[in-house]
Design an enzyme around this catalytic site. Structure first.
Site, mmCIF file in Angstrom:
data_model
loop_
_atom_site.group_PDB
_atom_site.id
_atom_site.type_symbol
_atom_site.label_atom_id
_atom_site.label_comp_id
_atom_site.label_asym_id
_atom_site.label_seq_id
_atom_site.Cartn_x
_atom_site.Cartn_y
_atom_site.Cartn_z
ATOM 1 N N ASN A 71 0.869 -1.177 0.000
ATOM 2 C CA ASN A 71 0.000 0.000 0.000
ATOM 3 C C ASN A 71 0.911 1.235 0.000
ATOM 4 O O ASN A 71 1.500 1.572 1.016
ATOM 5 C CB ASN A 71 -0.875 -0.053 1.265
ATOM 6 C CG ASN A 71 -1.706 1.195 1.469
ATOM 7 O OD1 ASN A 71 -1.767 2.067 0.592
ATOM 8 N ND2 ASN A 71 -2.342 1.309 2.624
ATOM 9 N N LYS B 183 0.153 4.245 -0.211
ATOM 10 C CA LYS B 183 -0.474 5.417 0.427
ATOM 11 C C LYS B 183 -0.254 6.671 -0.442
ATOM 12 O O LYS B 183 -0.198 6.560 -1.664
ATOM 13 C CB LYS B 183 0.057 5.586 1.856
ATOM 14 C CG LYS B 183 -0.110 4.292 2.676
ATOM 15 C CD LYS B 183 0.034 4.480 4.154
ATOM 16 C CE LYS B 183 -0.183 3.133 4.844
ATOM 17 N NZ LYS B 183 -0.141 3.219 6.302
ATOM 18 N N HIS C 104 -9.512 0.770 4.955
ATOM 19 C CA HIS C 104 -8.239 0.964 5.663
ATOM 20 C C HIS C 104 -8.471 1.865 6.881
ATOM 21 O O HIS C 104 -9.301 2.783 6.816
ATOM 22 C CB HIS C 104 -7.210 1.587 4.716
ATOM 23 C CG HIS C 104 -5.828 1.598 5.305
ATOM 24 N ND1 HIS C 104 -5.426 2.560 6.190
ATOM 25 C CD2 HIS C 104 -4.797 0.741 5.167
ATOM 26 C CE1 HIS C 104 -4.174 2.297 6.566
ATOM 27 N NE2 HIS C 104 -3.771 1.202 5.961
ATOM 28 N N GLU D 257 -6.922 4.282 8.000
ATOM 29 C CA GLU D 257 -6.772 5.728 7.729
ATOM 30 C C GLU D 257 -8.046 6.283 7.085
ATOM 31 O O GLU D 257 -8.415 7.440 7.316
ATOM 32 C CB GLU D 257 -5.529 5.968 6.851
ATOM 33 C CG GLU D 257 -4.247 5.816 7.664
ATOM 34 C CD GLU D 257 -3.048 5.291 6.898
ATOM 35 O OE1 GLU D 257 -3.026 5.385 5.654
ATOM 36 O OE2 GLU D 257 -2.120 4.762 7.550
ATOM 37 N N GLU E 125 -5.311 -5.390 10.570
ATOM 38 C CA GLU E 125 -4.289 -4.389 10.848
ATOM 39 C C GLU E 125 -4.604 -3.689 12.163
ATOM 40 O O GLU E 125 -5.427 -2.765 12.196
ATOM 41 C CB GLU E 125 -4.256 -3.352 9.726
ATOM 42 C CG GLU E 125 -3.976 -3.935 8.356
ATOM 43 C CD GLU E 125 -3.454 -2.865 7.403
ATOM 44 O OE1 GLU E 125 -2.301 -2.990 6.984
ATOM 45 O OE2 GLU E 125 -4.186 -1.913 7.105
ATOM 46 N N GLY F 173 2.395 1.979 10.914
ATOM 47 C CA GLY F 173 3.312 3.109 10.776
ATOM 48 C C GLY F 173 3.998 3.503 12.078
ATOM 49 O O GLY F 173 4.618 4.558 12.161
ATOM 50 N N SER G 290 3.443 -2.418 10.352
ATOM 51 C CA SER G 290 4.896 -2.432 10.543
ATOM 52 C C SER G 290 5.545 -3.765 10.170
ATOM 53 O O SER G 290 6.480 -4.209 10.829
ATOM 54 C CB SER G 290 5.262 -2.045 11.978
ATOM 55 O OG SER G 290 4.792 -0.731 12.258
HETATM 56 P P1 PGA Z 1 2.806 0.083 7.768
HETATM 57 O O1 PGA Z 1 1.364 0.289 7.110
HETATM 58 O O2 PGA Z 1 3.395 -1.168 7.170
HETATM 59 O O3 PGA Z 1 3.584 1.315 7.416
HETATM 60 O O4 PGA Z 1 2.590 -0.060 9.232
HETATM 61 C C1 PGA Z 1 0.507 -0.790 6.898
HETATM 62 C C2 PGA Z 1 -0.800 -0.315 6.315
HETATM 63 O O5 PGA Z 1 -1.258 0.788 6.656
HETATM 64 O O6 PGA Z 1 -1.423 -1.017 5.501
#
Ligand code: PGA
Length: 252
Positions: A9, A11, A96, A98, A168, A174, A214
């Site tokens: 992803n 982003k 997601h 976010e 997740e 993140g 992560s």
């Molecule tokens: P990350 O993000 O690997 O940077 O933690 C994962 C995601 O948001 O799908």
């Protein structure tokens, strides 16, 4: 036997040049390896068409990060499923965290999007996960149950063959904090149990459940080695070809 699925992803990162560079490096890096998992990249909308051209002839599949639930219409700034299909997207990330937290997406809205993606012939990557506060208040399983039940409302057993789930934990996205393999496996097993309640053993046994939060080359092996973890949804570590490939090679 479920095939593992590793999705990146991107982003809101990478302009056209950076998208070309990253997807070309990924394609090159993978060309000499025997890849035994599905590999998906989800660039921003603006780079989808370009990345499609770059990855042509490779094992890499294309996905988007979001979409609207209507077929078309006066929805300024939105992107519809047929548009994504027309640029070669087979997958779309929906729900997601976010989108849920920053853009206020509800379980009901996400359910509409999942239904639309399926009717348009795309594979949704349906994200669920609890926040830190929810985990600390011991409501993780209630939250996951609500997200799964509401998100999959009116999705048939047959359609489930096209749905990927991504667990997740929001506190691990993140942040550099990963759920321990045991913590992740516990929730993945719970999700599979829920799917068994909703759809029966056979369907539940075939659903791919990715872990996200992560994931890095150095923790991928142990996470992907858990019985109910069938892949990874990768944010930060997919922005460098080398680290994304490190995760891909950890897949079973
Ligand atoms: P990350 O993000 O690997 O940077 O933690 C994962 C995601 O948001 O799908």
């Amino acid at each position: 036997m479920r095939k593992q699925v590793i999705a990146g992803n991107w982003k809101m990162f990478n302009d056209i040049q950076a998208s070309v560079d990253l997807s070309a490096a990924l394609k090159n890096g993978l060309s000499s390896l025997s890849v035994n998992c599905e590999v998906i990249v989800c660039p921003p909308f603006t780079a989808l068409d370009t990345v499609r051209t770059v990855i042509k002839g490779s094992v890499i599949k294309l996905g988007a990060q979001n979409m609207h639930f209507e077929e078309s219409g006066a929805f300024t700034g939105e992107i519809a499923a047929p548009m994504l299909k027309s640029v070669g997207c087979e997958y779309v990330i929906l729900g997601h965290s976010e989108r849920r937290t920053i853009f206020g997406e509800t379980d009901q809205l996400i359910n509409k999007k999942i239904k639309k993606a399926l009717s348009a012939g795309m594979n949704p990557i349906f994200c669920i996960g609890e926040t830190l506060q929810e985990r600390e208040s011991n409501v993780t399983f209630d939250v996951i149950r609500r997200q799964v039940v509401e998100g999959l409302k009116e999705i048939t057993a047959e359609q489930m063959a096209k749905v990927i789930l991504a667990y997740e934990p929001v506190w691990a996205i993140g942040t550099g904090k990963t759920a321990s393999p045991a913590q992740a496996q516990e929730v993945h097993a719970f999700i599979r149990g829920l799917l068994t309640e909703l759809y029966g053993n056979t369907v539940a046994g075939n659903v791919v459940i990715q872990y996200g939060g992560s994931v890095k080359p150095d923790n991928a092996n142990e996470l992907l080695g858990q019985p109910d973890i069938d892949g990874a949804l990768v944010g930060g570590a997919c922005l460098k070809a080398e680290s994304f490939i490190g995760i891909i090679t950890a897949a079973k």
